[in-house]
Write an enzyme that holds these catalytic residues in place. Structure first.
Site, short mmCIF file in Angstrom:
data_model
loop_
_atom_site.label_atom_id
_atom_site.label_comp_id
_atom_site.label_asym_id
_atom_site.label_seq_id
_atom_site.Cartn_x
_atom_site.Cartn_y
_atom_site.Cartn_z
N GLU B 48 -47.23 9.11 -25.92
CA GLU B 48 -48.35 9.89 -25.41
C GLU B 48 -48.10 10.27 -23.96
O GLU B 48 -47.85 9.40 -23.13
CB GLU B 48 -49.64 9.05 -25.52
CG GLU B 48 -50.00 8.73 -26.96
CD GLU B 48 -50.88 7.50 -27.11
OE1 GLU B 48 -51.47 7.05 -26.12
OE2 GLU B 48 -50.98 6.98 -28.24
N LEU B 77 -52.00 10.98 -30.50
CA LEU B 77 -52.49 9.69 -29.97
C LEU B 77 -52.62 8.68 -31.11
O LEU B 77 -53.67 8.62 -31.76
CB LEU B 77 -53.85 9.93 -29.29
CG LEU B 77 -54.41 8.86 -28.36
CD1 LEU B 77 -55.55 9.45 -27.53
CD2 LEU B 77 -54.90 7.63 -29.08
N GLU B 79 -50.65 4.83 -31.84
CA GLU B 79 -49.54 3.91 -31.57
C GLU B 79 -48.80 3.55 -32.84
O GLU B 79 -47.57 3.43 -32.86
CB GLU B 79 -50.05 2.65 -30.86
CG GLU B 79 -50.41 2.87 -29.39
CD GLU B 79 -51.71 3.64 -29.20
OE1 GLU B 79 -52.50 3.75 -30.17
OE2 GLU B 79 -51.94 4.14 -28.08
N GLN B 101 -48.53 3.46 -23.96
CA GLN B 101 -49.00 3.78 -22.62
C GLN B 101 -49.39 2.52 -21.83
O GLN B 101 -49.17 2.44 -20.63
CB GLN B 101 -50.19 4.73 -22.73
CG GLN B 101 -50.38 5.57 -21.51
CD GLN B 101 -51.11 6.85 -21.84
OE1 GLN B 101 -52.30 6.84 -22.13
NE2 GLN B 101 -50.40 7.96 -21.81
N PHE B 102 -49.99 1.57 -22.54
CA PHE B 102 -50.30 0.26 -21.97
C PHE B 102 -50.09 -0.76 -23.10
O PHE B 102 -50.38 -0.45 -24.25
CB PHE B 102 -51.76 0.18 -21.50
CG PHE B 102 -52.06 1.04 -20.30
CD1 PHE B 102 -52.04 0.48 -19.02
CD2 PHE B 102 -52.35 2.38 -20.44
CE1 PHE B 102 -52.31 1.28 -17.91
CE2 PHE B 102 -52.62 3.18 -19.33
CZ PHE B 102 -52.60 2.62 -18.06
N ILE B 106 -51.06 -1.50 -27.91
CA ILE B 106 -49.97 -1.59 -28.87
C ILE B 106 -50.45 -2.10 -30.23
O ILE B 106 -49.79 -1.90 -31.25
CB ILE B 106 -48.85 -2.52 -28.35
CG1 ILE B 106 -47.52 -2.24 -29.07
CG2 ILE B 106 -49.22 -3.99 -28.48
CD1 ILE B 106 -46.32 -3.01 -28.50
N PRO B 108 -52.47 -1.40 -32.75
CA PRO B 108 -52.37 -0.64 -34.01
C PRO B 108 -50.93 -0.58 -34.53
O PRO B 108 -50.71 -0.44 -35.73
CB PRO B 108 -52.88 0.75 -33.63
CG PRO B 108 -53.76 0.53 -32.47
CD PRO B 108 -53.13 -0.61 -31.70
N HIS B 148 -56.37 -2.57 -20.28
CA HIS B 148 -55.22 -1.99 -19.59
C HIS B 148 -54.39 -3.06 -18.87
O HIS B 148 -53.48 -2.72 -18.13
CB HIS B 148 -55.67 -0.95 -18.56
CG HIS B 148 -56.17 0.33 -19.14
ND1 HIS B 148 -57.34 0.42 -19.84
CD2 HIS B 148 -55.66 1.59 -19.10
CE1 HIS B 148 -57.52 1.67 -20.21
NE2 HIS B 148 -56.52 2.40 -19.78
#
Lengths: 385, 344
Positions: B48, B77, B79, B101-102, B106, B108, B148
């Site tokens: 992403e 979008l 994961e 992204q963070f 993760i 999913p 995050h």
């Protein structure tokens, strides 16, 4: 050697296979007030003038809130925030169509809808200040913010199903962005809703971007609304910059949901600001594009409608603006007064009864902080990497 | 201030030109991606906002312009979709480097990682492999919103078939990333975002590898062995320096690879000191500290002079940012832990 039938004689005669594809389903975008301010009189909702004025006030509040919250973040007095700039009609029109008994599953940009639903602005600011208590969303039927994109969709389905089993006359209302429609949780939650006849409305504010990814790269489908058909639920596509259209669409969706027909509503709008205060949209989209959407400003369009129907004269825009500015200032003051937080908040509410090992961790840390007050100093002054 | 970690003791590149550039950790990641993409066209970056936007932390800055949209792929979008697709590409023979992204997002993809990536080689009896590197910024301390700031490395270390790597310096970031990308099996590459831009280090411009599975001794000492990784390395070094005045000489070991663990370095140090502390920001229970303590017991029981101290995050979710500084182990707490081990 490839001896499969495909390699020998590719089918060339028309045997009547006719795949369905994009464009086979034509989906209308529902509108009441057109961008030039002209409107369809038959579609104006049957509400009183006060409600029509309120709609304007709430949209203005959303805009002021977003401006002020962004500025507050810039001065280091608020954490990362996500603005609803450009989406005021979608946010307010949908929030206005809900009953206080309905449950909102928020996605982060819909400040006005949450405040309308009974949340205090102080608490909303405290949430973005990273204060745990504010996650309660006290005093309003609002679930926790879905920071994990799309993860809340099955939850809304489950809540709605539970409400239906309990015989309640209210719905679950989930806000989501276009990005969320790509997640597995969205597909699963929507499919369950269809199977369970859950009284739920899924309100996709298609603001054309998931951070930097434009909608056409998010999905190869022409619309979000058409996905409803695949899940066996109803779908509506509405002009998300037309507050009356959104209000009508969500009112209709709510009515359908209460009858056991979940609805996926796509409000076509535009995120005029950054994704959040951490984002720089000039890296991935043109100013011309943003300008183009600025011309479709939802407040201006609604103002044109109010002027056209002779209602604008009764609205003192300056006074409303002053009032909401003051409301924001008062909320910041109230948030500032919120007492200093204690470490026990990290540990509380994790279990109904805190297990002994966790209790021990809390007590040891408390003792350490008492013995070493210099740690506070360190914590307050430590630079961020 | 923490002592500047010195990782220049590493063996340098094969074709040394001697050129270096002063880079932050995130710039070194970006440089590592660039170097690997330049030397192997099967390496593709996906995720992403990694393309046009250059990644939300700018870890992929400029790669889209240089390598094009077929090698730097902006994905929808999802994961699970990103990792699952990457596994398929890897099985086909590419070397995908998907970005989460963070780390907190993760989950999913957990199904894809444990059900496919980590076992693709064994379940296909070697017919398919998964040379994929999942990159993810992890850890707290940057005033980010909920989800995050997680440090859930232990969940992945527990998964057989998956390597877990965490650099703590710019030099290592580039070299470990190169090794990870060249690894024939899947690697989870976790980047300590708190120190993404905290300091700079001279990083060779050319390609080089820092081998997986090897810890680095960041500070030599004779009294206590302190094991840590990622963003905790700096406060741990700071604590070790502070304790010098008390006459405690701590050895600080940056594990760098959490799976497989460098048992040799871990055990050698402990057999020298007989005392140990483990520092990690992840929750205590079920964390890597427990694995390290158990390893020391199994391998070096008779050398042990004190209980193994654990200085960790609490057994709670990472708090919203108003309280995050209390959650993260910092030098004073780490000092206490080392002192306990030293003075037992």
């Amino acid at each position: 050697m490839d001896n499969s039938p495909q390699s020998i004689s590719p089918p060339s005669v028309d045997v009547g296979v006719d795949p369905i594809s994009q464009g086979d389903v034509e989906i209308e975008t529902y509108q009441v007030v057109r961008p030039d301010g002209s409107f369809d009189a038959d579609r104006v909702p049957d509400v009183d003038d006060e409600a029509l004025r309120d709609l304007y006030r709430w949209m203005l509040l959303q805009r002021v809130y977003d401006n002020r919250a962004t500025k507050l973040q810039r001065r280091g007095r608020l954490g990362t925030v996500a603005s609803g700039r450009g989406q005021e009609a979608a946010i307010i029109g949908s929030g206005f169509a809900l009953s206080q008994d309905d449950w909102i599953f928020p996605y982060g940009r819909e400040a006005g809808a949450l405040l309308m639903h009974g949340l205090s602005m102080r608490d909303l600011l405290l949430y973005w200040r990273g204060i745990e208590d504010a996650s309660k969303m006290e005093g309003a039927n609002i679930f926790g913010m879905a920071i994990s994109i799309g993860s809340h969709i099955p939850l809304a389905t489950g809540k709605a199903w539970g409400m239906q089993l309990a015989g309640e006359e209210s719905i679950a209302f989930a806000n989501l962005g276009d990005g969320a429609t790509s997640t597995g949780a969205f597909h699963e939650g929507m499919n369950f809703a269809g199977v369970l006849d859950a009284p739920a409305v899924y309100f996709c504010q298609n603001n054309q971007y998931a951070i930097s990814l434009p909608f056409e790269k998010q999905t190869n489908a022409d619309t979000v609304a058409q996905k409803a058909l695949a899940y066996g639920v109803d779908g509506i596509r509405v002009d998300g910059n037309d507050v009356l259209a959104v209000y009508n669409a969500v009112s209709k969706a709510r009515e359908r949901a209460l009858e056991g027909n979940p609805v996926l509503v796509e409000a076509v709008t535009y995120r005029r600001g950054a994704h959040t205060t951490s984002d720089d949209p000039t890296r991935y989209r043109s100013e011309e594009e943003v300008d183009e959407w600025e011309k479709r400003d939802p407040l201006e369009r609604y103002q044109a409608f109010l002027e056209e129907t002779g209602r604008w004269d009764d609205i003192d825009e300056e006074a409303i603006r002053e009032e909401v500015e003051e409301e924001f200032s008062a909320a910041v003051d109230a948030a500032d007064e919120f007492e200093e937080r204690g470490i026990e908040e990290i540990f509380s509410y994790l279990h109904e009864e805190t297990p002994p090992e966790l209790q021990r961790q809390l007590e040891e840390f408390r003792e350490l902080l008492e013995e070493r007050p210099d740690m506070y100093e360190y914590i307050e002054t430590r630079p961020k990497g | 201030m923490a002592a500047e970690p010195d990782s220049q003791t590493e063996t340098a590149a094969d074709e040394s030109t001697g050129e270096t550039e002063s880079l932050t950790l995130v710039q070194a990641v970006r440089d590592g991606l660039h170097t690997e993409m330049s030397r192997d066209e099967d390496v593709v970056v996906m995720g992403e906002d990694v393309g046009k936007n250059g990644g939300v932390f700018r870890a992929t800055e400029g790669l889209y312009d240089e390598f094009g949209e077929n090698r730097v792929i902006d994905t929808p979008l999802a994961e699970s979709g990103i990792v699952g697709t990457a596994i398929g590409m890897a099985a086909y023979g590419m070397r995908p480097v998907p970005e989460m992204q963070f780390l907190g997002f993760i989950y999913p993809a957990f199904d894809q990682i444990v059900s496919h990536a980590a076992r693709l080689r064994t379940r296909s009896r070697g017919r398919f492999t998964c040379p994929m590197v999942i990159r993810a910024p992890y850890g707290g301390g940057i005033r980010a919103p909920e989800h995050h700031s997680e440090s859930s490395e232990a969940m992945f270390v527990h998964q057989p078939g998956l390597k877990v790597v965490i650099p703590s310096t710019p030099y290592d970031a580039k070299g470990l990333l190169a090794s990870a990308i060249r690894s024939p099996d899947p690697v989870l590459f976790l980047e300590p975002k708190l120190i993404y831009r905290a300091f700079r280090e001279d990083v060779p411009s050319e390609s080089y590898e820092v081998p997986l599975g090897e810890a680095a001794v960041r500070r030599e000492g004779s009294d206590v062995s302190v094991y840590t990784w990622g963003a905790m390395t700096r406060p741990t070094l700071e604590a070790a320096e502070n304790l010098e005045s008390e006459g405690i000489d701590a050895e600080v070991i940056d594990l760098r690879t959490l799976s497989p663990l460098d048992e040799e370095t871990i055990v050698d140090s402990f057999e020298k000191t007989g005392r140990a502390a483990v520092v990690h920001e992840a929750p205590k229970t079920g964390g890597l500290g427990a694995e390290i303590a158990a390893t020391l017991q199994e391998e070096s029981l008779l050398y042990q002079e004190a209980p193994v101290e654990r200085v960790t995050g609490f057994d709670t979710p990472f708090p919203l940012y108003a309280l995050e500084d209390y959650y993260l182990p910092e030098a004073a707490r780490i000092e206490d832990g080392i002192r306990n081990a030293a003075e037992f």
